[in-house]
Write a protein that holds these residues in place. Sequence first.
Motif, PDB file in Angstrom:
ATOM      1  N   LEU A 104      -9.797 -12.725 -17.168  1.00 13.02           N
ATOM      2  CA  LEU A 104     -10.300 -12.510 -15.821  1.00 13.02           C
ATOM      3  C   LEU A 104      -9.740 -11.200 -15.291  1.00 13.02           C
ATOM      4  N   ILE A 105     -10.620 -10.318 -14.852  1.00  8.03           N
ATOM      5  CA  ILE A 105     -10.205  -9.017 -14.345  1.00  8.03           C
ATOM      6  C   ILE A 105     -10.025  -9.101 -12.831  1.00  8.03           C
ATOM      7  N   VAL A 106      -8.851  -8.701 -12.351  1.00  9.96           N
ATOM      8  CA  VAL A 106      -8.601  -8.594 -10.919  1.00  9.96           C
ATOM      9  C   VAL A 106      -8.479  -7.122 -10.566  1.00  9.96           C
ATOM     10  N   LEU A 107      -8.721  -6.821  -9.280  1.00  6.83           N
ATOM     11  CA  LEU A 107      -8.811  -5.431  -8.849  1.00  6.83           C
ATOM     12  C   LEU A 107      -7.569  -4.941  -8.130  1.00  6.83           C
ATOM     13  N   SER A 108      -6.631  -5.844  -7.827  1.00  8.16           N
ATOM     14  CA  SER A 108      -5.416  -5.445  -7.119  1.00  8.16           C
ATOM     15  C   SER A 108      -4.308  -6.424  -7.443  1.00  8.16           C
ATOM     16  N   GLU A 109      -3.081  -5.999  -7.199  1.00  5.74           N
ATOM     17  CA  GLU A 109      -1.942  -6.890  -7.386  1.00  5.74           C
ATOM     18  C   GLU A 109      -2.016  -8.071  -6.418  1.00  5.74           C
ATOM     19  N   VAL A 135      -0.126   2.026  -0.861  1.00 13.74           N
ATOM     20  CA  VAL A 135       0.297   3.356  -0.399  1.00 13.74           C
ATOM     21  C   VAL A 135       1.791   3.543  -0.619  1.00 13.74           C
ATOM     22  N   ARG A 136       2.574   2.520  -0.295  1.00 19.44           N
ATOM     23  CA  ARG A 136       4.022   2.611  -0.525  1.00 19.44           C
ATOM     24  C   ARG A 136       4.335   2.744  -2.009  1.00 19.44           C
ATOM     25  N   ALA A 137       3.686   1.912  -2.825  1.00 21.37           N
ATOM     26  CA  ALA A 137       3.990   1.900  -4.261  1.00 21.37           C
ATOM     27  C   ALA A 137       3.577   3.198  -4.937  1.00 21.37           C
ATOM     28  N   THR A 145       1.123   7.632  -1.734  1.00 21.03           N
ATOM     29  CA  THR A 145      -0.103   8.364  -1.411  1.00 21.03           C
ATOM     30  C   THR A 145      -0.337   8.515   0.094  1.00 21.03           C
ATOM     31  N   GLY A 146       0.699   8.316   0.894  1.00 22.04           N
ATOM     32  CA  GLY A 146       0.539   8.461   2.338  1.00 22.04           C
ATOM     33  C   GLY A 146       1.705   7.824   3.065  1.00 22.04           C
ATOM     34  N   THR A 147       1.441   7.341   4.263  1.00 20.47           N
ATOM     35  CA  THR A 147       2.469   6.684   5.053  1.00 20.47           C
ATOM     36  C   THR A 147       1.930   5.370   5.583  1.00 20.47           C
ATOM     37  N   VAL A 148       2.855   4.499   5.984  1.00 19.28           N
ATOM     38  CA  VAL A 148       2.502   3.182   6.528  1.00 19.28           C
ATOM     39  C   VAL A 148       3.062   3.076   7.932  1.00 19.28           C
ATOM     40  N   ALA A 149       2.208   2.707   8.869  1.00 16.75           N
ATOM     41  CA  ALA A 149       2.611   2.556  10.264  1.00 16.75           C
ATOM     42  C   ALA A 149       2.720   1.081  10.615  1.00 16.75           C
ATOM     43  N   SER A 150       3.516   0.797  11.618  1.00 14.15           N
ATOM     44  CA  SER A 150       3.631  -0.555  12.155  1.00 14.15           C
ATOM     45  C   SER A 150       2.753  -0.671  13.392  1.00 14.15           C
TER      46      SER A 150
END
Length: 358
Positions: A148-153, A292-294, A297-302
Amino acid sequence: MRIAFVHRRGGDDEAVLGQAAALGRAGHDVHLVAADADDLRRTPGYATARRTVTVTTGHGGDPVAALRALRPDVVHVHHVSADPGRSWVADWTGPLVATLHDHHPPCASAGLHRDGRYGGSRGARLPLAWASRGGTADDPLLRRADRLIVLSETSRARYTRAGVAPERLALVPHFVPDGTRGAMRPEPVWVYAGRLAQEQGITELLRRWPAGQRLDVFGGGPRERECRAAAPDSVTFRGVVEHAGLVRRLGRYQGLVLPGRFDDGLPLVYSEALAAGLPVLAFDGSPTARTVRAEGTGTVASWDASLPAALRAASLVFPTLRAHCRARYEETYGETQWVTGTERLYAAVVRAGAREFA
């Protein structure tokens, strides 16, 4: 290798056609068995795929007769309907893999949630809810598929929690075509591209958007009127545009804003942004933020923090990330990487299966 894609028209038509065409370009004999092939002919990308892919109509949701005539080395299932549309897999004895385009284990809402599209009445959900009442254990496709192929963790973790053995799950993200036109000089404008709907977090984003920051919004949806009312004058609504044209524009922006708050899969626009060297501003609580964190590729906002401050911080660092974003696309989300990973998976399934054709 002879490969049969089994697909009924769904939210990922263009991605499925693109994958079939990519395998054809790599030298494989690819056949698309579609329950509604006439509808697929109206899908963008059909003409390109048709050059390397044979399209066959499988009537009544049961493609077994067509598959027996094709005698493929491997069957790759994409979208199929709930029972009886899935029950045919028990009659197919050859190697079989399936891509889990839906980001949730079987449930009524998951069947209606593909690529950010929601719809359907309570009455429309009842047949799917009944068909999937037993969860993953009673789902014919999940039970039968060799891999089974999944597209994300996130999707892999969710299916594992639902009872699917981890060794049966393979992470192979969708690839996106390289639609860039070389390096572009970015303008001081942010971009959002997606559905204008509650699950995307766009209304809440626009309510907080600072008046001094320019933002282009591409897309339409049920919350469009509410979005327009919430947005300051610095936000421009571009509407629904031709997909390839939007992809070519992405490199002109200083950053992609993805405010989605629901715990769904990675949107394709994320990969398309990386192809254009465009960093991403995501928000806590979504798979995009974790990616993005892993991947850096950018930043993460709260959502609890100051949005103007988050935008200022991102605008300082994003110019230094553009080359890295492009490299990440080439390493992970390009066509060559997808074909290589899929070929490896097919070969493993064929070696391990060794089943006789019915």
